[in-house]
Design an enzyme around this catalytic site. Structure first.
Site, PDB file in Angstrom:
ATOM      1  N   GLU A  25       0.811  -1.229   0.000  1.00  0.00           N
ATOM      2  CA  GLU A  25       0.000   0.000   0.000  1.00  0.00           C
ATOM      3  C   GLU A  25       0.841   1.274   0.000  1.00  0.00           C
ATOM      4  O   GLU A  25       1.767   1.423   0.803  1.00  0.00           O
ATOM      5  CB  GLU A  25      -0.925   0.009   1.222  1.00  0.00           C
ATOM      6  CG  GLU A  25      -1.859   1.209   1.278  1.00  0.00           C
ATOM      7  CD  GLU A  25      -2.892   1.114   2.387  1.00  0.00           C
ATOM      8  OE1 GLU A  25      -3.685   2.059   2.538  1.00  0.00           O
ATOM      9  OE2 GLU A  25      -2.913   0.092   3.111  1.00  0.00           O
TER      10      GLU A  25
ATOM     11  N   LYS B 285      -8.680  -1.059   1.076  1.00  0.00           N
ATOM     12  CA  LYS B 285      -9.732  -1.580   1.948  1.00  0.00           C
ATOM     13  C   LYS B 285     -10.466  -2.640   1.159  1.00  0.00           C
ATOM     14  O   LYS B 285     -11.137  -2.353   0.182  1.00  0.00           O
ATOM     15  CB  LYS B 285     -10.716  -0.482   2.381  1.00  0.00           C
ATOM     16  CG  LYS B 285     -10.351   0.147   3.707  1.00  0.00           C
ATOM     17  CD  LYS B 285     -10.490  -0.836   4.847  1.00  0.00           C
ATOM     18  CE  LYS B 285      -9.725  -0.395   6.091  1.00  0.00           C
ATOM     19  NZ  LYS B 285      -8.331  -0.820   6.087  1.00  0.00           N
TER      20      LYS B 285
END
Length: 429
Positions: A227, A243
């Site tokens: 990420e 997410k």
């Protein structure tokens, strides 16, 4: 300082292994590896930096002091990290949980030597690039014993995790928050490991675009992060929160079915939307009016261990807002807090049993010549204090009112699987 280019004679993986083992002689090491994964905002395939000519280390008044450090040194690559608990300086928050790792709140250094791999070339900057290149090429790789005999445990039993889950749900039902990233720590005491070998194994098991190895004296970060927290490119700020997580399938067809289920999942979409809104709100404080945009929503990226749902939000930075103010307005990553952000962080401080420290913080670099930077989110990462022989990693997941305790607990274990494989260990019950 000279810059010279040399032919890459080994495979990239073998050169990385040799270079990392060669780097072990230094007190400061920073290695970033994209693992050849596509990234339109990335600037290099891999870069290794060693030996601090100048360094910055602070636990208080971090951002103001860091700004002065970056003004003082003009350099294309100043690597370092920011602890999650820097939030206590940015907001009126406190963390009283235990911290056995003892990392500083922030550390950055100006390297004496940087080594980049670009295509089939090795580009070295330092006082004697040829000597560095030859020394790396002459490094002998020795196979180390993979049996670490670690006694890995969780700070929480399964029942304690369920209790924490219930406390979060009570806050959600009262309307205090509508999403929280609840995390738990796994740890080993009296851990005697080779951090470089563990990192190389972790990267082989779980190659990711924001993989990194960082050493400052007796503190080590071994990360397989997928990420990006925040990058700056030509005045544009880019954030790519994750997410949504699902295990890889056994076959291509199973993978396609899992991806389709993710894209149709109300829970996964709702979690992602909440964090996209949070990041958009954070970036608005640093942006020229009207420039914040979500350019890619709910994009599924597949890694060796998991599928991830990733969205991209960007804006044009207001030239009147400093880079340190950008970090004040956005740090830590919203994907690791919840929403509303400050309330979620406060609740995590109350419920979680150990201090996050570097976990959920960020490792990256500043380019003070081009006024650019790029930082990951420290997840899927092993943290190690070699002096205390304390090893730690956290996993977590976003909890909403649709969350189920057993599913969230299993997701935590899924996220731990690559690390457990790299450590050749199992969790003790």
């Amino acid at each position: 300082m000279r810059v010279e280019s040399f032919d890459l004679l080994d495979s990239k993986d073998k050169f990385h292994q040799k270079a990392l083992h060669w780097s072990g002689q230094f007190d400061e090491i920073s290695f970033f590896n994209t693992n050849g994964l596509p990234d339109q905002w990335g600037k290099f395939e891999s870069v290794l930096a060693v030996k601090a000519l100048h360094s910055f280390c602070a636990d208080e008044d971090v951002l103001d002091q860091l700004q002065q450090f970056l003004i003082e040194y003009q350099c294309e690559f100043i690597p370092g990290f920011l602890s999650y608990d820097l939030k206590n300086e940015i907001e009126e928050l406190q963390t009283s949980a235990i911290d056995k790792l003892g990392f500083p709140a922030a550390y950055f250094f100006v390297p004496a030597i940087t080594i980049k791999v670009v295509g089939k070339q090795v580009i070295i900057e330092g006082d004697d690039p040829a000597a560095v290149y030859q020394s790396i090429c002459n490094t002998t790789l020795e196979q180390e014993d993979a049996d670490l005999d670690l006694k890995l445990r969780s700070q929480w039993t399964k029942e304690e995790y369920f209790d924490a889950f219930d406390k979060v749900q009570q806050h959600i039902q009262r309307g205090d928050i509508y999403e929280v990233n609840l995390c738990q720590e796994f740890f080993a005491e009296n851990a005697d490991i080779s951090p470089i070998e563990v990192y190389l194994k972790l990267n082989a098991v779980s190659p990711t675009p924001f993989s990194n190895f960082f050493k400052v004296r007796h503190h080590f970060i071994m990360s397989a992060s997928p990420e990006r927290f925040l990058a700056k490119r030509k005045g544009r700020l880019i954030s790519q929160p994750i997410k949504g997580t699902a295990k890889r399938g056994v076959t291509e067809r199973e993978d396609r079915d899992i991806i389709n289920r993710m894209l149709k999942s109300q829970k996964e979409i709702a979690e992602n939307v909440m964090i996209v809104d949070l990041v958009r709100n954070d970036l608005t404080r640093s942006a020229l009016p009207g420039t914040v945009e979500a350019t890619r929503l709910f994009e599924i990226q597949s890694f060796k261990q998991v599928h991830q749902m990733i969205s991209t939000i960007s804006c044009i930075q207001d030239p009147n807002v400093s880079n340190m103010d950008v970090f004040r307005y956005t740090f830590p990553a919203g994907s690791m807090t919840g929403a509303p952000k400050i309330a979620a962080m406060r609740i995590c401080d109350q419920i979680e049993s150990s201090k996050r420290g570097i976990y959920a913080g960020s490792v990256g670099y500043f380019d003070t010549i081009r006024d650019e930077f790029d930082f990951n989110v420290v997840i899927r990462s092993v943290l190690y204090n070699q002096r205390e022989k304390y090893l730690s990693f956290h996993t977590g997941g976003a909890l909403t009112n649709q969350a189920l305790a057993e599913q969230e607990y299993q997701e935590c274990l899924l996220k731990a699987s690559a690390i457990l494989q790299a450590l050749n260990s199992k969790l003790e019950q």
